[in-house]
Design an enzyme around this catalytic site. Structure first.
Site, PDB file in Angstrom:
ATOM      1  N   HIS A 368       5.808   7.496   2.018  1.00 25.35           N
ATOM      2  CA  HIS A 368       4.869   8.785   0.833  1.00 25.35           C
ATOM      3  C   HIS A 368       5.109  10.146   1.158  1.00 25.35           C
ATOM      4  CE1 HIS A 368       2.878   9.905  -2.494  1.00 25.35           C
ATOM      5  NE2 HIS A 368       2.302   8.592  -2.236  1.00 25.35           N
ATOM      6  N   TYR A 483     -10.301   7.641  -7.908  1.00 27.81           N
ATOM      7  CA  TYR A 483      -9.625   9.360  -7.707  1.00 27.81           C
ATOM      8  C   TYR A 483      -8.172   8.575  -8.641  1.00 27.81           C
ATOM      9  CZ  TYR A 483      -5.328  10.963  -5.259  1.00 27.81           C
ATOM     10  OH  TYR A 483      -3.767  11.639  -4.930  1.00 27.81           O
ATOM     11  N   SER A 485      -4.361  10.067  -9.106  1.00 28.46           N
ATOM     12  CA  SER A 485      -3.106  11.105  -8.696  1.00 28.46           C
ATOM     13  C   SER A 485      -2.564  12.105 -10.087  1.00 28.46           C
ATOM     14  CB  SER A 485      -2.426  10.278  -8.464  1.00 28.46           C
ATOM     15  OG  SER A 485      -1.221  11.080  -7.492  1.00 28.46           O
ATOM     16  N   THR A 496      -0.369  16.861  -4.901  1.00 29.90           N
ATOM     17  CA  THR A 496      -0.465  16.404  -5.978  1.00 29.90           C
ATOM     18  C   THR A 496      -2.634  17.076  -6.433  1.00 29.90           C
ATOM     19  OG1 THR A 496      -1.878  15.035  -4.371  1.00 29.90           O
ATOM     20  CG2 THR A 496       0.291  14.276  -5.554  1.00 29.90           C
TER      21      THR A 496
END
Length: 657
Positions: A368, A483, A485, A496
């Site tokens: 990532h 959260y 994204s 992001t």
């Protein structure tokens, strides 16, 4: 995984009835009319929000999470920050941003944050996209599907490197902008204004800077901070089979893609070897704490494995040939295996791994730090689409390799000593203890879907997020940091932004629908639901436009740290730590190629929720740690939540618009 609109992709490729494996038609997937990076120079820069707006949005997000007394303390801290440290940090952040106009204010510190984290990659960082099966059973043959996916992957890569991919564009109204006229006008516009020309068509070009991280890249562990290695000259794949590693050449000496029947023959060689599981599978070392792995890798290099490691690092990507089969009614075991498995047939450090199992089940597990998934999703969708419409090998294709060299398929061998063997055992034990502690549950609910939401004139994403809030409230009678994204790829080097789905509106709805005394009518509940949807849409739009508060506060905090400024009061407030302890971490993808997407919880006592809403159902894969959360109970509450929401939708009238 990211919030990326379903119709964000454009393509100039059209399937042919027959495929030729010769010439440029074979080497390239696309030949764009608009130069691939045409919009890049005119993409707007990610804005730094106004300080007062960020503080206002931060307080609005804290409101449903805090009791009145705690909220008053937090507001006092924010008010003091606004007149003390805030303006000074804002000015320093703006000054640095003005000196780095080639990028965004968040890119470097965000990238640095990933590379400095010492947590293992699987579960903590690497997400999974699992691909739908081929609708033609014969094409799900292990060898056949592997070869077709690799051929299409290489065609995508070659198009990318030759800058022949069509630019990434989100079409707000595809009927008007995903057209020949748009491409003609946009291609003729000077690059420095081309993005604004696209805006006139309600078309929004997206940043493509992360695409360079897709192929030939590896995250290399180093103590304190990892680094990304890239190689654009390599011609081979790293192929894993039963824990053994192979280098398989897929490009010829001139850099051209080998013929389909040649690749068919080479992957057949790996499958036919059918070696028993490796006694010492080095791949499991990539599941370790990054400092631990860095020290072991350094020792590996010291004892004579530099060439083997270089072969792995420089590979175009990792291909994992697995042995499992999926049960459509019980997909969790295969999803678990693709997300983290036992670690023996993976190299989690590669930019991405294409996993293909015995029954043709395929997926992408990606590292990532180098990017946020937009490039991976584009690649994922393009190879799925091409292999479905126009594959290059077929059930009657005959493997044929004219190469005289044995090195085109070569076992990668390592020199091991007791320290390495002990490290492998320790890594396996550590990984096993973590994966044994992880629970994964799946919900598929057909009482709500995209069509129903469309008829009811309500945002599908807001409905799904409202379900998560209601489910947690049913389970724990409280609200927690959440959260979602959201990509900021509409800006140069955007990454992001966090969308905060837990709002005063969702809290009001959840409390109302669970209230036993003086219950509200379906019409009244529907009014509250519409209020949730409207606010959700506003927050999503703000986040996508770089007007959230999370990244801005992160940037201000980073600015204080790098300028040796003591932490301001806002960051010492327990409420700031709490809102960044994202108990519900959620991310959605919508794609016809996607069977499932998932990732691990981001905190020990949290849920990781990968979700999507399809034409006929909504689905969620929920991960959690058994000792901290009851994942099955949450999924049961989630089903109950959607049943309650469906009743409201079915017994009320949509608002007139």
């Amino acid at each position: 995984m990211l919030r990326v609109p379903r119709n964000h992709l454009t393509t100039c490729y059209r399937a042919k009835s027959t495929r030729s494996a010769s010439g440029d038609d074979y080497q390239y997937m696309q030949r764009t009319r608009i130069p691939m990076l045409h919009f890049q120079a005119s993409l707007p820069r990610l804005p730094i929000p106004k300080l007062e707006k960020t503080c206002e949005r931060y307080l609005a997000a804290q409101k449903p999470l805090l009791i009145d007394e705690a909220y008053r303390k937090t507001k006092d801290n924010v008010d003091r920050f606004m007149i003390s440290d805030g303006p000074k940090l804002q000015k320093l952040l703006q000054q640095k941003d003005s000196k780095n106009k080639h990028t965004s204010y968040i890119s470097e510190p965000w990238f640095d944050m990933y590379l400095r984290d010492r947590a293992p990659l699987p579960i903590n960082y690497n997400p999974l996209l699992m691909m739908n099966h081929d609708t033609r059973p014969a094409y799900n043959d292990h060898l056949l599907r592997t070869t077709n996916l690799v051929v299409s992957s290489l065609r995508f890569m070659k198009s990318l490197r030759a800058q022949l991919l069509e630019p990434e564009v989100f079409h707000l109204n595809p009927a008007k902008s995903d057209t020949h006229t748009f491409r003609t006008v946009a291609s003729l516009a000077p690059s420095l204004i081309s993005t604004y020309v696209a805006y006139a068509f309600k078309a929004f070009p997206l940043d493509m800077s992360q695409y360079q991280g897709l192929f030939g890249a590896t995250r290399i562990p180093e103590t304190g901070k990892d680094r990304i290695y890239r190689n654009d000259k390599s011609k081979h794949l790293l192929v894993l089979r039963n824990g053994h590693m192979y280098s398989v050449d897929v490009l010829d000496e001139a850099g051209n893609i080998e013929q389909p029947q040649t690749l068919l023959a080479r992957f057949k060689r790996v499958l036919d070897e059918n070696r028993p599981p490796a006694e010492n599978s080095l791949g499991v070392l990539t599941t370790e704490n990054r400092d631990t792995w860095a020290k072991i890798r350094y020792h590996l290099s010291e004892i004579g494995n530099e060439k083997a490691l270089r072969t792995i690092d420089s590979a175009l990507f990792c291909l994992c040939l697995d042995n499992g089969t999926i049960d459509p009614e019980q997909p969790i075991p295969m999803i678990r295996d693709f997300l983290f498995g036992n670690g023996t047939n993976r190299w989690f450090d590669k930019s991405f791994s294409l996993i293909v199992s015995k029954d043709g089940t395929a997926g992408i597990n990606f590292e990532h730090s180098w990017g946020d998934g937009v490039a991976v999703l584009r690649y994922f969708q393009e190879i799925y689409k091409e292999t479905m419409k126009s594959p290059f090998v077929h059930p009657d294709s005959v493997p044929q390799d004219d190469s005289k060299s044995d090195d085109v398929v070569k076992l990668i061998e390592f020199k091991l000593d007791d320290r390495i063997r002990d490290g492998i055992i320790d890594a396996q034990n550590h990984h096993n203890s973590v994966i044994d502690s992880l629970d994964m549950n799946y919900l598929k609910y057909d009482g709500i879907n995209k069509n129903i939401c469309k008829k009811q004139k309500i945002s599908p994403d807001s409905v799904m997020q409202l379900g998560f809030q209601l489910a947690f409230y049913k389970q724990h009678s409280k609200f927690v940091a959440t959260y979602e994204s959201c990509s900021t790829a509409a800006f140069r080097h955007g990454r992001t932004e966090t969308m905060r789905p837990c709002t005063v509106a969702t809290k009001e709805f959840c409390e109302a629908i669970e209230r036993k005394k003086n219950p509200l009518s379906p019409t009244e509940l529907r009014a509250l639901m519409d209020k949730c949807s409207a606010l959700h849409g506003q927050l999503t739009k703000e986040a996508a436009m770089g007007q959230g508060f999370d990244r801005h506060l992160f940037g201000l905090r980073h600015t204080a740290e790098t300028n040796d400024i003591p932490p301001p009061c806002i960051f010492q407030d327990p409420a700031y730590a709490a809102i960044n302890q994202n108990i519900l971490s959620t991310s959605t993808l919508s794609s016809p190629a996607l069977l499932a997407g998932c990732f691990g919880p981001v905190v020990q006592d949290g849920y990781g929720i990968g979700y999507n809403i399809q034409e006929g159902f909504l689905g969620s894969v929920v991960t959690s740690y058994k000792s901290h959360r009851d994942g099955q109970d949450f999924v049961n509450c989630l089903r109950s939540a959607y049943e309650d929401i469906a009743k409201v939708l079915n017994n009320s009238t949509p608002p007139s618009k």
